[in-house]
Design an enzyme around this catalytic site. Structure first.
Site, PDB file in Angstrom:
ATOM      1  N   LYS A 115      -8.076  -1.697   7.044  1.00 46.74           N
ATOM      2  CA  LYS A 115      -6.757  -1.316   7.572  1.00 46.74           C
ATOM      3  C   LYS A 115      -6.850   0.076   8.191  1.00 46.74           C
ATOM      4  O   LYS A 115      -7.589   0.924   7.692  1.00 46.74           O
ATOM      5  CB  LYS A 115      -5.739  -1.256   6.428  1.00 46.74           C
ATOM      6  CG  LYS A 115      -5.248  -2.605   5.957  1.00 46.74           C
ATOM      7  CD  LYS A 115      -4.178  -2.440   4.891  1.00 46.74           C
ATOM      8  CE  LYS A 115      -3.761  -3.777   4.312  1.00 46.74           C
ATOM      9  NZ  LYS A 115      -3.059  -4.653   5.265  1.00 46.74           N
ATOM     10  N   LYS A 165       0.814 -12.995  -6.314  1.00 43.15           N
ATOM     11  CA  LYS A 165      -0.309 -12.298  -5.675  1.00 43.15           C
ATOM     12  C   LYS A 165      -0.436 -10.947  -6.362  1.00 43.15           C
ATOM     13  O   LYS A 165       0.511 -10.159  -6.365  1.00 43.15           O
ATOM     14  CB  LYS A 165      -0.041 -12.120  -4.170  1.00 43.15           C
ATOM     15  CG  LYS A 165      -1.029 -11.191  -3.455  1.00 43.15           C
ATOM     16  CD  LYS A 165      -0.785 -11.110  -1.946  1.00 43.15           C
ATOM     17  CE  LYS A 165      -1.672 -10.045  -1.292  1.00 43.15           C
ATOM     18  NZ  LYS A 165      -1.450  -9.902   0.165  1.00 43.15           N
ATOM     19  N   ARG A 167      -3.740 -14.921   0.811  1.00 40.71           N
ATOM     20  CA  ARG A 167      -3.669 -16.386   0.895  1.00 40.71           C
ATOM     21  C   ARG A 167      -4.920 -17.027   0.285  1.00 40.71           C
ATOM     22  O   ARG A 167      -4.856 -18.159  -0.197  1.00 40.71           O
ATOM     23  CB  ARG A 167      -3.450 -16.798   2.361  1.00 40.71           C
ATOM     24  CG  ARG A 167      -4.574 -16.444   3.281  1.00 40.71           C
ATOM     25  CD  ARG A 167      -4.174 -16.537   4.755  1.00 40.71           C
ATOM     26  NE  ARG A 167      -3.323 -15.434   5.186  1.00 40.71           N
ATOM     27  CZ  ARG A 167      -2.795 -15.327   6.399  1.00 40.71           C
ATOM     28  NH1 ARG A 167      -3.018 -16.251   7.304  1.00 40.71           N
ATOM     29  NH2 ARG A 167      -2.047 -14.293   6.719  1.00 40.71           N
ATOM     30  N   ASP A 209      -5.206  -3.291  -1.586  1.00 42.48           N
ATOM     31  CA  ASP A 209      -5.639  -4.023  -0.398  1.00 42.48           C
ATOM     32  C   ASP A 209      -6.056  -3.032   0.681  1.00 42.48           C
ATOM     33  O   ASP A 209      -5.223  -2.533   1.440  1.00 42.48           O
ATOM     34  CB  ASP A 209      -4.495  -4.930   0.106  1.00 42.48           C
ATOM     35  CG  ASP A 209      -4.907  -5.731   1.331  1.00 42.48           C
ATOM     36  OD1 ASP A 209      -6.125  -5.770   1.639  1.00 42.48           O
ATOM     37  OD2 ASP A 209      -4.016  -6.329   1.971  1.00 42.48           O
ATOM     38  N   GLU A 263      -6.266 -11.670   2.851  1.00 39.55           N
ATOM     39  CA  GLU A 263      -6.932 -11.991   1.587  1.00 39.55           C
ATOM     40  C   GLU A 263      -5.988 -12.628   0.560  1.00 39.55           C
ATOM     41  O   GLU A 263      -6.419 -13.405  -0.279  1.00 39.55           O
ATOM     42  CB  GLU A 263      -7.563 -10.717   0.982  1.00 39.55           C
ATOM     43  CG  GLU A 263      -6.620  -9.797   0.171  1.00 39.55           C
ATOM     44  CD  GLU A 263      -5.433  -9.277   0.959  1.00 39.55           C
ATOM     45  OE1 GLU A 263      -5.557  -9.133   2.190  1.00 39.55           O
ATOM     46  OE2 GLU A 263      -4.384  -9.006   0.343  1.00 39.55           O
ATOM     47  N   ASP A 293       0.518  -4.148  -3.164  1.00 40.88           N
ATOM     48  CA  ASP A 293       0.132  -5.529  -2.854  1.00 40.88           C
ATOM     49  C   ASP A 293       0.018  -6.400  -4.113  1.00 40.88           C
ATOM     50  O   ASP A 293      -0.279  -7.577  -4.044  1.00 40.88           O
ATOM     51  CB  ASP A 293      -1.193  -5.510  -2.071  1.00 40.88           C
ATOM     52  CG  ASP A 293      -1.245  -6.604  -1.026  1.00 40.88           C
ATOM     53  OD1 ASP A 293      -0.176  -7.128  -0.673  1.00 40.88           O
ATOM     54  OD2 ASP A 293      -2.359  -6.952  -0.579  1.00 40.88           O
ATOM     55  N   ASP A 313      -8.576  -9.032   5.862  1.00 41.45           N
ATOM     56  CA  ASP A 313      -7.294  -8.482   5.435  1.00 41.45           C
ATOM     57  C   ASP A 313      -6.271  -9.600   5.158  1.00 41.45           C
ATOM     58  O   ASP A 313      -5.222  -9.340   4.579  1.00 41.45           O
ATOM     59  CB  ASP A 313      -6.775  -7.519   6.511  1.00 41.45           C
ATOM     60  CG  ASP A 313      -5.703  -6.587   5.989  1.00 41.45           C
ATOM     61  OD1 ASP A 313      -5.493  -6.560   4.755  1.00 41.45           O
ATOM     62  OD2 ASP A 313      -5.076  -5.886   6.812  1.00 41.45           O
TER      63      ASP A 313
HETATM   64  N1  BES Z   1      -0.895  -7.164   2.029  1.00 47.28           N
HETATM   65  C1  BES Z   1      -0.875  -7.426   3.406  1.00 47.28           C
HETATM   66  C2  BES Z   1       0.520  -7.703   3.952  1.00 47.28           C
HETATM   67  C3  BES Z   1       1.463  -6.537   3.952  1.00 47.28           C
HETATM   68  C4  BES Z   1       1.549  -5.712   5.055  1.00 47.28           C
HETATM   69  C5  BES Z   1       2.291  -6.310   2.874  1.00 47.28           C
HETATM   70  C6  BES Z   1       2.425  -4.646   5.058  1.00 47.28           C
HETATM   71  C7  BES Z   1       3.176  -5.249   2.886  1.00 47.28           C
HETATM   72  C8  BES Z   1       3.248  -4.422   3.960  1.00 47.28           C
HETATM   73  C9  BES Z   1      -1.741  -8.658   3.713  1.00 47.28           C
HETATM   74  O1  BES Z   1      -2.822  -8.834   2.878  1.00 47.28           O
HETATM   75  C10 BES Z   1      -2.261  -8.455   5.110  1.00 47.28           C
HETATM   76  O2  BES Z   1      -2.951  -7.521   5.327  1.00 47.28           O
HETATM   77  N2  BES Z   1      -1.871  -9.356   5.999  1.00 47.28           N
HETATM   78  C11 BES Z   1      -2.265  -9.273   7.352  1.00 47.28           C
HETATM   79  C12 BES Z   1      -2.576 -10.660   7.836  1.00 47.28           C
HETATM   80  C13 BES Z   1      -3.266 -10.713   9.155  1.00 47.28           C
HETATM   81  C14 BES Z   1      -4.634 -10.104   9.056  1.00 47.28           C
HETATM   82  C15 BES Z   1      -3.359 -12.145   9.596  1.00 47.28           C
HETATM   83  C16 BES Z   1      -1.109  -8.651   8.148  1.00 47.28           C
HETATM   84  O3  BES Z   1       0.046  -8.901   7.819  1.00 47.28           O
HETATM   85  O4  BES Z   1      -1.374  -7.908   9.087  1.00 47.28           O
HETATM   86 ZN    ZN Z   2      -2.648  -8.083   0.955  1.00 51.48          ZN
HETATM   87 ZN    ZN Z   3      -4.553  -7.740   3.505  1.00 52.06          ZN
END
Ligand code: BES
Ligand code: ZN
Ligand code: ZN
Length: 472
Positions: A247, A235, A321, A240, A319, A258, A317
């Site tokens: 966020k 990834k 996946r 992000d 994204e 990210d 967010d």
């Molecule tokens: N890049 C983030 C995950 C992340 C969070 C990595 C904190 C490192 C530290 C990912 O893209 C994301 O935002 N995931 C969301 C998913 C949710 C919206 C289902 C998350 O983890 O809140």
């Molecule tokens: Zn992300």
């Molecule tokens: Zn994200």
């Protein structure tokens, strides 16, 4: 940091400082026991005491194993870097523990100073390891390979730590091209036109509101007689912001990391090229920036992925996946691999489940998972924890209007539901060849721990290279 191994007794080596690792039991019979004790040294793990008059740095360890030595070496190198000495010497007890010492000194001594106009001047540059034992040549070989892996980990850290205005999808692709030139790797970069030709509707949607074009980077390392073919997928979200599901301000800070999955994949390519492993490895990195704008993809959109599966978007967010869905599908069509491993800072939920230090491991093959848990990871200095799939959680990513939904309908088990989303893009014949590594917690730290300093940690490079080294 230079590290040399010398076939001599430590007393026959000239150096500014002598470093010694001492357990509590050894402290009792140490020749300087009373001085050390008077100074308050108790040989607790990660504590140090510098006797400048004797040019002696003593470091406490719980045991003379790799985990204790790595962590103690990281403490030692910090003390030495803050001194004005040029070099130090240590005596190696066993060739088996050279890895921990190298990781502690190289990774624990790492700092990223690219944006400091006046970085601190460091004089400490060299560690001399005294080892006058029969298996000197084995130790030398182990040192060389440990150094290659530690330096590749630093390379990954450097890219992760690069600011997002500098490291965006096109500059990520240029960096990959440079690596390809340096190590004679095949390199294919797919820009947006080719991504459209490939019908990568999920990956393209994520990058649509960015001023930078998305890139799919494909590097190939081929040895003359490869024992196995491996696909590594990363990834590579160079930023992000969360997209329209923006966020909160405090969660957005650090989201330059990210891209750490993609950076790990590049670090692994560097390590295997230098180690000249007898394998064929394909790296696929989805380099994309998730931003906001009038043309941004949105919650309620339904995307058509490369696999033709339709995806209902409920949160922009989630994204990573989406990018991986298309890159995994592309990788499986392009390469008939024996193993398919993906690395992604995929979910905050993985940190909730396992803590910040541990990479989440998911997949179907118990055998493959076991090989990672028990062998590659346990010897590599990285922590890996297994998160099990189950059919109940799988129901949570069903969609009423499309084939699948990009978020789960319930909040718990978010790392697993994200893993199961990826699983739905793994072709039936590849189910047992695939593992997913969620490095959301382990890839970046703002509080140093073990041999990890502030910023990118290089998570994935050590355990994956260790697995690849052991492929028979
Ligand atoms: N890049 C983030 C995950 C992340 C969070 C990595 C904190 C490192 C530290 C990912 O893209 C994301 O935002 N995931 C969301 C998913 C949710 C919206 C289902 C998350 O983890 O809140
Ligand atoms: Zn992300
Ligand atoms: Zn994200």
């Amino acid at each position: 940091m230079n590290i040399h191994i010398i076939n001599k007794n430590i007393d026959d080596i000239n150096s500014d400082v002598k470093v010694a690792f001492v357990t509590k039991e050894e402290l009792e019979s140490h020749s300087l026991a009373s001085t050390l004790k008077k100074a308050g040294f108790k040989a607790e793990q990660d504590t140090t005491l510098f006797l400048h008059e004797s040019s002696f740095l003593v470091c406490g360890v719980d045991a003379h194993d790799n985990d204790s030595l790595r962590s103690a070496s990281a403490s030692a190198v910090k003390v030495l870097k803050n001194s004005n000495y040029n070099d130090a010497k240590i005596s190696l007890a066993s060739s088996k523990t050279i890895k921990g010492i190298v990781e502690g000194f190289v990774l624990g001594g790492y700092e990223y100073n690219q944006y400091k106009s006046e970085p601190k001047e460091r004089t400490f540059r060299e560690l001399l390891i005294a080892y006058d034992t029969k298996d000197f040549n084995d130790a030398k070989t182990l040192l060389e390979s440990a150094l290659i892996i530690a330096k590749a980990t630093c390379f990954t850290r450097d890219i992760v730590n690069t600011a997002p205005q500098e490291l965006n999808p096109p500059s990520f692709a240029i960096l990959a091209e440079k690596l390809a030139d340096e190590y004679n790797l095949e390199c294919d970069i797919l820009g947006e036109d080719r991504l459209k030709d490939e019908n990568m509707g999920a990956m393209l949607a994520v990058g649509r509101a960015s001023i930078h074009d998305s890139k799919l980077i494909h590097l190939t390392y081929k040895s003359a007689n490869p024992k196995k073919i491996i696909s590594l997928i990363g990834k590579g979200l160079t930023y992000d912001s969360g997209g329209l599901s923006l966020k909160p301000a405090t969660s957005m800070v650090t989201m330059k990391m990210d891209k750490a999955g993609g950076c790990a994949v590049l670090g692994i390519m560097k390590a295997i090229s230098e180690l000249k492993l007898d394998i064929e490895v394909h790296a696929f990195i989805g380099a994309v920036e998730n931003m906001i704008g009038g043309n941004a993809y949105k919650p309620d959109d339904v995307l058509v992925s490369r696999s033709k599966k339709t995806i209902e978007i409920r949160n922009t967010d989630a994204e990573g996946r989406l990018v991986l869905a298309d890159v995994l599908d592309y990788a499986q069509d392009k390469v008939d691999a024996d193993f398919i491993f993906d690395f992604a800072t995929l979910t905050g939920a993985c940190m909730v489940a396992l803590g910040q230090y541990t990479t989440g491991l998911m997949g179907h093959s118990t055998k493959l998972k076991h090989e990672f848990m028990m062998k590659a990871a346990s010897n590599s200095g990285e922590l890996i924890g297994h998160l099990p799939f189950n059919r109940h959680l799988k129901k949570l990513i069903k969609s009423e209007i499309a084939d699948i939904c990009n978020t789960a309908s319930k909040p718990y088990g978010g790392a697993i539901t994200a893993g199961m989303f990826l699983d739905s893009f793994i072709h039936e014949e590849n189910k047992d060849k695939w593992l997913h590594f969620d490095i959301a917690g382990s890839a970046y730290t703002e509080t140093p721990w073990d041999c990890n300093t502030y910023g990118g940690t290089g998570a994935g490079v050590r355990f994956m290279t260790s697995f690849l080294q052991n492929i028979k």
